[in-house]
Design an enzyme around this catalytic site. Structure first.
Site, mmCIF file in Angstrom:
data_model
loop_
_atom_site.group_PDB
_atom_site.id
_atom_site.type_symbol
_atom_site.label_atom_id
_atom_site.label_comp_id
_atom_site.label_asym_id
_atom_site.label_seq_id
_atom_site.Cartn_x
_atom_site.Cartn_y
_atom_site.Cartn_z
ATOM 1 N N VAL A 66 0.843 -1.215 0.000
ATOM 2 C CA VAL A 66 0.000 0.000 0.000
ATOM 3 C C VAL A 66 0.873 1.259 0.000
ATOM 4 C CG1 VAL A 66 -1.857 1.227 1.176
ATOM 5 C CG2 VAL A 66 -1.824 -1.268 1.177
ATOM 6 N N ALA A 119 -7.112 19.340 -4.006
ATOM 7 C CA ALA A 119 -6.759 19.629 -2.603
ATOM 8 C C ALA A 119 -6.510 21.115 -2.367
ATOM 9 C CB ALA A 119 -5.516 18.835 -2.218
ATOM 10 N N ARG A 161 11.617 -0.138 7.435
ATOM 11 C CA ARG A 161 12.618 -0.971 8.123
ATOM 12 C C ARG A 161 13.268 -1.970 7.170
ATOM 13 N NH1 ARG A 161 10.303 -2.369 14.001
ATOM 14 N NH2 ARG A 161 8.831 -3.498 12.757
ATOM 15 N N LYS A 186 -6.917 -1.234 10.405
ATOM 16 C CA LYS A 186 -8.223 -1.556 11.006
ATOM 17 C C LYS A 186 -8.096 -2.172 12.386
ATOM 18 C CE LYS A 186 -7.122 -3.523 7.642
ATOM 19 N NZ LYS A 186 -6.986 -3.792 6.240
ATOM 20 N N GLU A 195 -10.154 5.904 5.869
ATOM 21 C CA GLU A 195 -10.959 5.320 4.786
ATOM 22 C C GLU A 195 -10.398 3.969 4.323
ATOM 23 O OE1 GLU A 195 -13.966 6.797 3.045
ATOM 24 O OE2 GLU A 195 -13.856 4.640 2.912
ATOM 25 N N VAL A 229 -11.264 0.175 5.884
ATOM 26 C CA VAL A 229 -12.475 -0.628 5.677
ATOM 27 C C VAL A 229 -12.762 -0.775 4.189
ATOM 28 C CG1 VAL A 229 -14.926 -0.857 6.202
ATOM 29 C CG2 VAL A 229 -13.423 0.227 7.860
ATOM 30 N N ILE A 243 -13.220 1.002 -1.593
ATOM 31 C CA ILE A 243 -14.626 1.446 -1.565
ATOM 32 C C ILE A 243 -14.752 2.595 -0.560
ATOM 33 C CG2 ILE A 243 -17.014 0.771 -1.111
ATOM 34 C CD1 ILE A 243 -16.203 -2.148 -1.530
ATOM 35 N N LYS A 258 -13.180 -4.446 10.684
ATOM 36 C CA LYS A 258 -13.804 -3.473 9.769
ATOM 37 C C LYS A 258 -15.256 -3.211 10.160
ATOM 38 C CE LYS A 258 -10.802 -5.185 6.078
ATOM 39 N NZ LYS A 258 -10.667 -6.241 5.070
ATOM 40 N N GLY A 308 -5.304 -4.533 -2.188
ATOM 41 C CA GLY A 308 -4.449 -4.301 -3.355
ATOM 42 C C GLY A 308 -3.790 -2.944 -3.278
HETATM 43 N N1 HSE Z 1 -6.816 -9.401 4.057
HETATM 44 C C1 HSE Z 1 -7.892 -8.548 3.691
HETATM 45 C C2 HSE Z 1 -8.827 -9.254 2.754
HETATM 46 C C3 HSE Z 1 -7.472 -7.269 3.031
HETATM 47 O O1 HSE Z 1 -8.623 -10.415 2.417
HETATM 48 O O2 HSE Z 1 -9.812 -8.645 2.362
HETATM 49 C C4 HSE Z 1 -6.966 -6.283 3.987
HETATM 50 O O3 HSE Z 1 -7.862 -6.062 5.017
#
Ligand code: HSE
Length: 439
Positions: A14, A33, A45, A108, A132, A135, A139, A208, A305
């Site tokens: 991410v 913005a 790290r 989360k 955002e 969760v 989306i 979530k 993703g």
């Molecule tokens: N591991 C989660 C999933 C994605 O499979 O939806 C990150 O929360």
């Protein structure tokens, strides 16, 4: 105006996605913005990742191994925490807040467990904690619940909020395979982690759901009150019987307002195959929200993703940038409700939850068996919706009996189940799944 300065902690999937989206869409993002959003420092790290980053950006942006240096850097306005887990993420986030920095996080677990402490600290310092990306990945469900639906009294939310388990369930149904076989395949394809526990046991979905429930109903985040049940013991047989009865089984996170409290539960759930959400397949996520003014709305997209999650992280960066100079009291509250308007409505015990049930009993195939079972249900005031009995093979002395019930209280169902389980003609542990019409 000078660009706002971001410190990025974590250069994993991410983190790298966030860097790429900010770089690729910088002109549009600046236009939205009102000023540029610039990564001014990175903490990673993992040396290999740090080196790969340096190879792209050169030495212009410092990459440090110790994130403490980043959260203490007075030139950073917003800290983006993308390392996940509880520690050191919690300490870093609290330190960033104490240093007067806004925080954007995809974490989360951290917020579901320590949200109350973190949001209180942020309020005290007059900074924002935006989440955002925590969760349903890309989306914008937090934005929808907190702002888009703000006119409504929300009644319930039901979501497929874990892509790993949805992928596994889709494969189990589509190919008729058992859980263990599909899990191995999902791990081989990279849909499931080497240690898949948090996903398959429903913990990730419950994190979530806890956040969505708090925003929807204006209650504190209370992960410890959530009922968490995963899919690891789900059997292919039940997916097949559910299908024969017109249902699909999904791992749903459900939170619902009742007169006496709030339901907060994650478990495999039968839903009618005709519902849109029943047809969400593979690793996709979807959330249905039922609210009094708008009615039913459905949000669908990628829940994980690099760039889908980065989409949510950058949206938060834009929001924070727009409101950076605003009076803290005039920003959107973290949990949608103003702190003094939060509710102490309790989270209900599972025994108090209202739902319908799917039961599978292995029974002796002899006269009177069905009538004894239906008598027990009637004695507990549980109404039957449908019954299916597998035709026995020649000479077979047992069969499967599937019962769908109408809505009842879970505690009452458990009492009836204990009685049924005690019948000598019930030959194996009864399978109990919950069923929701989502009407
Ligand atoms: N591991 C989660 C999933 C994605 O499979 O939806 C990150 O929360």
């Amino acid at each position: 105006m000078n660009p706002i300065r971001v410190g990025l902690i974590g250069l994993g999937t991410v983190g790298a996605g966030t860097f790429h989206v900010l770089q690729r869409n910088q002109a549009e993002i600046r236009g939205r913005a009102g000023r540029g959003i610039e990564i001014a420092m990175v903490a990673a790290r993992n040396e290999a990742r740090a080196a790969a980053y340096r190879a792209v950006v050169g030495d212009a942006i410092p990459v440090v191994g110790d994130a403490a240096a980043l959260v203490d850097n007075p030139d950073i306005d917003i800290v983006v925490e993308l390392i996940g887990g509880i520690e050191p993420a919690r300490s870093l986030v609290l330190k960033a807040i104490a240093n007067g920095k806004h925080v954007v996080t995809a974490n989360k677990a951290l917020l579901a467990l320590h949200g109350s402490e973190i949001f209180a600290a942020a309020r005290e310092q007059g900074v924002t904690v935006a989440f955002e990306a925590a969760v349903a990945g890309g989306i914008p469900i937090i934005k929808a619940l907190r702002e888009g639906l703000t006119a409504n009294r929300i009644e319930w939310i039901a979501g497929i909020i874990n892509g790993t388990t949805n992928f596994i369930l889709s494969e189990m149904r589509g190919k008729g395979l058992d859980f263990a076989t599909v899990l191995k395949e999902a791990q081989r394809l990279g849909y499931a982690e080497a240690d898949p526990t948090f996903d398959i046991e429903g913990v990730d979905a419950a994190h979530k759901l806890t956040l969505m429930s708090a925003i929807a109903f204006g209650v504190p985040v209370q992960f410890d009150r959530a009922h968490v049940e995963g899919i690891s013991s789900l059997q292919a047989t039940d997916i097949k019987y559910a299908e024969q009865l017109g249902y699909r089984i999904k791992l749903l996170g459900i939170t619902r307002r009742r007169e006496n409290g709030i339901e907060l539960r994650v478990h495999p759930t039968l839903i009618p195959a005709t519902r849109l959400i029943a047809n969400v397949e593979g690793a996709m996520n979807a959330v249905v929200v039922q609210a009094d003014a708008v009615g039913t709305t459905l949000y669908y997209g990628k829940g994980a993703g690099a760039e889908p999650t980065a989409s949510a992280v950058v949206a938060d960066l834009v929001d924070v940038t727009r409101l950076h100079t605003a009076d803290p009291d005039h920003r959107v509250p973290h949990l949608a409700f103003q702190p003094d308007a939060m509710s102490d409505t309790p989270i209900l015990e599972m025994a108090e939850v209202h739902t319908a049930f799917y039961l599978r009993l292995v029974v002796a195939d002899q006269p009177g068996v069905l009538s004894r079972i239906t008598t027990i249900l009637a004695e507990h005031d549980i109404s039957i919706d449908a019954v299916l009995q597998r035709e026995s093979a020649e000479g077979e002395r047992q069969t499967d009996l599937i019962i769908l019930t109408h809505d009842t209280v879970e505690g009452r169902m458990n009492e009836a189940l204990a009685k049924m389980q005690g019948l000598p003609t019930v030959l194996a542990p009864i399978v109990k799944l919950r069923k929701e019409e989502l009407a």
